[in-house]
Design an enzyme around this catalytic site. Structure first.
Site, PDB file in Angstrom:
ATOM      1  CB  THR A 122      -0.900  -0.020   1.260  1.00 53.39           C
ATOM      2  OG1 THR A 122      -1.441   1.273   1.469  1.00 53.39           O
ATOM      3  CG2 THR A 122      -0.118  -0.374   2.513  1.00 53.39           C
ATOM      4  CG  ASP A 123      -1.140   4.992  -0.963  1.00 56.35           C
ATOM      5  OD1 ASP A 123      -1.718   4.290  -0.121  1.00 56.35           O
ATOM      6  OD2 ASP A 123      -1.703   5.928  -1.568  1.00 56.35           O
ATOM      7  CD  GLU A 124      -3.542   3.245   4.237  1.00 57.52           C
ATOM      8  OE1 GLU A 124      -3.448   3.253   5.471  1.00 57.52           O
ATOM      9  OE2 GLU A 124      -4.586   2.960   3.640  1.00 57.52           O
ATOM     10  CE1 TYR A 147      -3.288  -2.918   5.442  1.00 56.48           C
ATOM     11  CE2 TYR A 147      -3.360  -0.562   4.956  1.00 56.48           C
ATOM     12  CZ  TYR A 147      -3.321  -1.878   4.517  1.00 56.48           C
ATOM     13  OH  TYR A 147      -3.293  -2.155   3.171  1.00 56.48           O
ATOM     14  CE  LYS A 151       0.147  -4.802   2.797  1.00 60.72           C
ATOM     15  NZ  LYS A 151      -0.270  -6.140   2.253  1.00 60.72           N
TER      16      LYS A 151
HETATM   17  N1  LIG Z   1      -8.102  -2.062  -0.595  1.00 58.26           N
HETATM   18  C1  LIG Z   1      -7.199  -1.141  -0.882  1.00 58.26           C
HETATM   19  O1  LIG Z   1      -7.545   0.027  -1.069  1.00 58.26           O
HETATM   20  C2  LIG Z   1      -5.744  -1.506  -0.991  1.00 58.26           C
HETATM   21  C3  LIG Z   1      -4.840  -0.525  -1.449  1.00 58.26           C
HETATM   22  C4  LIG Z   1      -3.484  -0.876  -1.583  1.00 58.26           C
HETATM   23  C5  LIG Z   1      -3.058  -2.138  -1.248  1.00 58.26           C
HETATM   24  N2  LIG Z   1      -3.959  -3.065  -0.781  1.00 58.26           N
HETATM   25  C6  LIG Z   1      -3.457  -4.397  -0.437  1.00 58.26           C
HETATM   26  O2  LIG Z   1      -4.117  -5.313  -1.321  1.00 58.26           O
HETATM   27  C7  LIG Z   1      -4.288  -6.568  -0.657  1.00 58.26           C
HETATM   28  C8  LIG Z   1      -5.744  -6.961  -0.716  1.00 58.26           C
HETATM   29  O3  LIG Z   1      -6.517  -5.937  -0.097  1.00 58.26           O
HETATM   30  P1  LIG Z   1      -8.096  -6.027   0.000  1.00 58.26           P
HETATM   31  O4  LIG Z   1      -8.607  -4.654   0.158  1.00 58.26           O
HETATM   32  O5  LIG Z   1      -8.614  -6.914  -1.079  1.00 58.26           O
HETATM   33  O6  LIG Z   1      -8.252  -6.765   1.397  1.00 58.26           O
HETATM   34  P2  LIG Z   1      -9.518  -7.471   2.035  1.00 58.26           P
HETATM   35  O7  LIG Z   1      -9.406  -7.254   3.509  1.00 58.26           O
HETATM   36  O8  LIG Z   1     -10.771  -7.052   1.346  1.00 58.26           O
HETATM   37  O9  LIG Z   1      -9.300  -9.011   1.697  1.00 58.26           O
HETATM   38  C9  LIG Z   1      -8.215  -9.701   2.256  1.00 58.26           C
HETATM   39  C10 LIG Z   1      -8.239 -11.144   1.804  1.00 58.26           C
HETATM   40  O10 LIG Z   1      -7.157 -11.810   2.469  1.00 58.26           O
HETATM   41  C11 LIG Z   1      -7.664 -12.985   3.101  1.00 58.26           C
HETATM   42  N3  LIG Z   1      -6.880 -13.237   4.324  1.00 58.26           N
HETATM   43  C12 LIG Z   1      -6.806 -12.450   5.433  1.00 58.26           C
HETATM   44  N4  LIG Z   1      -6.012 -13.022   6.360  1.00 58.26           N
HETATM   45  C13 LIG Z   1      -5.553 -14.177   5.821  1.00 58.26           C
HETATM   46  C14 LIG Z   1      -4.677 -15.207   6.283  1.00 58.26           C
HETATM   47  N5  LIG Z   1      -4.109 -15.163   7.500  1.00 58.26           N
HETATM   48  N6  LIG Z   1      -4.411 -16.258   5.473  1.00 58.26           N
HETATM   49  C15 LIG Z   1      -4.973 -16.336   4.230  1.00 58.26           C
HETATM   50  N7  LIG Z   1      -5.822 -15.395   3.748  1.00 58.26           N
HETATM   51  C16 LIG Z   1      -6.105 -14.326   4.524  1.00 58.26           C
HETATM   52  C17 LIG Z   1      -9.123 -12.677   3.397  1.00 58.26           C
HETATM   53  O11 LIG Z   1      -9.911 -13.848   3.579  1.00 58.26           O
HETATM   54  C18 LIG Z   1      -9.518 -11.869   2.168  1.00 58.26           C
HETATM   55  O12 LIG Z   1      -9.896 -12.709   1.088  1.00 58.26           O
HETATM   56  C19 LIG Z   1      -3.758  -6.365   0.769  1.00 58.26           C
HETATM   57  O13 LIG Z   1      -2.446  -6.859   0.815  1.00 58.26           O
HETATM   58  C20 LIG Z   1      -3.782  -4.852   0.962  1.00 58.26           C
HETATM   59  O14 LIG Z   1      -2.815  -4.453   1.898  1.00 58.26           O
HETATM   60  C21 LIG Z   1      -5.298  -2.780  -0.661  1.00 58.26           C
END
Ligand SMILES: NC(=O)c1ccc[n+]([C@@H]2O[C@H](COP(=O)([O-])OP(=O)(O)OC[C@H]3O[C@@H](n4cnc5c(N)ncnc54)[C@H](O)[C@@H]3O)[C@@H](O)[C@H]2O)c1
Length: 341
Positions: A122-124, A147, A151
């Site tokens: 993430t950019d965070e 969070y 990350k």
């Molecule tokens: N949503 C955003 O705006 C955003 C932005 C930048 C980066 N990201 C990154 O993208 C990735 C996905 O984000 P998201 O928003 O889809 O998250 P989300 O919380 O919607 O989904 C997370 C997924 O990971 C699975 N998960 C969680 N803990 C787990 C574990 N211990 N073992 C196996 N699976 C597990 C969950 O079941 C779910 O399917 C993350 O790494 C997040 O940091 C998200």
């Protein structure tokens, strides 16, 4: 998602926490289940399970999306974030290192073997900006929430595994995503659903915090581009070059939803409720993704207006998905089909 020409198999390893919903994957399961798509329910912190998945499917590429991802939850309960984001990432990295080592004990070269560990971040991790400037790949890390700290730790582990053990890695830091199937705790789906039910639309602080927004398919296309063309050991920023104050975003979304539902935009605006600010709330994020654009030739394809419209359409059309989440029915469904967590 653009057609990629990919002809291999995808193994989806997911613990199905509150945020994971296999209903979102029914299409891919129907089309490719048992031939090119396989689902393995399990925890990335479970070393034996992760190793078994590597062996069973002879994994050559890891695209590590799994995480605890919601800042508010990390403030209320940071432990799960440290476990999944730090220990889980460590477990995956170490299992990959073990599985991809040659018989002589050396790490196989990515170019020779095609193995790659791509980490989604993430950019965070970069912290908060003032009124000007943007995060580049060389901006120093300065995470402010549990969070983003978890990350950041995972990003450092990924790079450490590259420098120390030669693990072929790439890393991407993306700005805020939005689009279909997003768990309705994040700003855009939460607001759409509250608008449909005439519930208050909560906004933190003065509503002037700024985020960059990118449509989920543009993020996924960027990840695919990095998998194809990224340089091992490099990190890439991904963003929409699309900064919005939360309150302005909300007003735009209100106009879109009102137009689609025939509801009153004015009535929806009246439900906007400013709530006590989130502790440690970063003021502004802006991302410079010139490296990805110029070195790997990626570009954002979905405008914000189009992406918001598609997102609203999806939530309007998929009431069963939404109701399943809201009623908790999907949890029963998961337990029935995949067992208890
Ligand atoms: N949503 C955003 O705006 C955003 C932005 C930048 C980066 N990201 C990154 O993208 C990735 C996905 O984000 P998201 O928003 O889809 O998250 P989300 O919380 O919607 O989904 C997370 C997924 O990971 C699975 N998960 C969680 N803990 C787990 C574990 N211990 N073992 C196996 N699976 C597990 C969950 O079941 C779910 O399917 C993350 O790494 C997040 O940091 C998200």
């Amino acid at each position: 998602m653009k057609k990629t020409g990919f002809t291999g198999r995808i193994i989806n390893l997911d613990a199905l926490t509150y945020a994971g919903n296999p209903v979102s994957l029914e299409d891919i399961e129907r089309q490719y289940g048992g031939t090119r798509y396989f689902f393995e329910k399990g925890d990335i912190c479970d070393r034996a399970f992760v190793e078994e998945v590597f062996r069973k499917y002879n994994i050559d590429t890891v695209v590590h999306f799994a995480a605890e991802s919601h800042v508010d939850r990390s403030i209320l309960g940071p432990e799960a974030f440290v476990k999944t984001n730090v220990m889980g990432t460590f477990t995956l990295l170490d299992a990959a290192r073990k599985y991809w080592r040659t018989e002589a004990g050396e790490m196989r070269e990515s170019a020779q073997t095609g193995v790659l560990f791509h980490h989604i971040s993430t950019d965070e991790v970069y912290g908060s900006l003032g009124d000007t400037g943007s995060f580049s790949e060389t901006t120093a890390y300065d995470p402010r929430s549990p969070y983003s700290a978890s990350k950041a730790a995972s990003d450092h582990l990924v790079m450490a595994y590259h420098h120390t053990y030669g693990l072929p890695v790439t890393l991407s830091n993306c700005s805020n995503n939005y689009g279909p199937c997003q768990f309705p705790e994040k700003l855009i789906p939460l607001s759409i659903l509250n608008m449909l039910e005439s519930k208050p639309l909560p906004v933190y602080g003065d509503g002037k915090n700024i985020r960059d927004w990118v449509f989920v398919e543009d993020h996924n296309n960027a990840v695919w581009t990095i998998l194809q063309k990224g340089k091992t050991g490099e990190k890439y920023n991904i963003g929409g070059e699309n900064e919005w104050e939360n309150i302005k975003l909300l007003h735009t979304l209100i106009d879109i939803v009102a137009r689609k539902t025939g509801g009153s935009a004015e009535a929806m605006r009246n439900t906007v409720t400013f709530v006590k600010d989130r502790p440690g709330h970063d003021r502004r994020y802006a991302i410079n993704c010139a490296k990805l654009k110029h070195e790997l030739n990626w570009k954002r394809e979905v405008s914000f207006e189009e992406g918001l419209s598609k997102t609203a359409d999806w939530y309007l059309a998929n009431t069963q998905w939404v109701n399943g989440i809201r009623s908790g029915d999907y949890k029963n469904w998961i337990e029935k089909n995949y067992g208890k967590r």
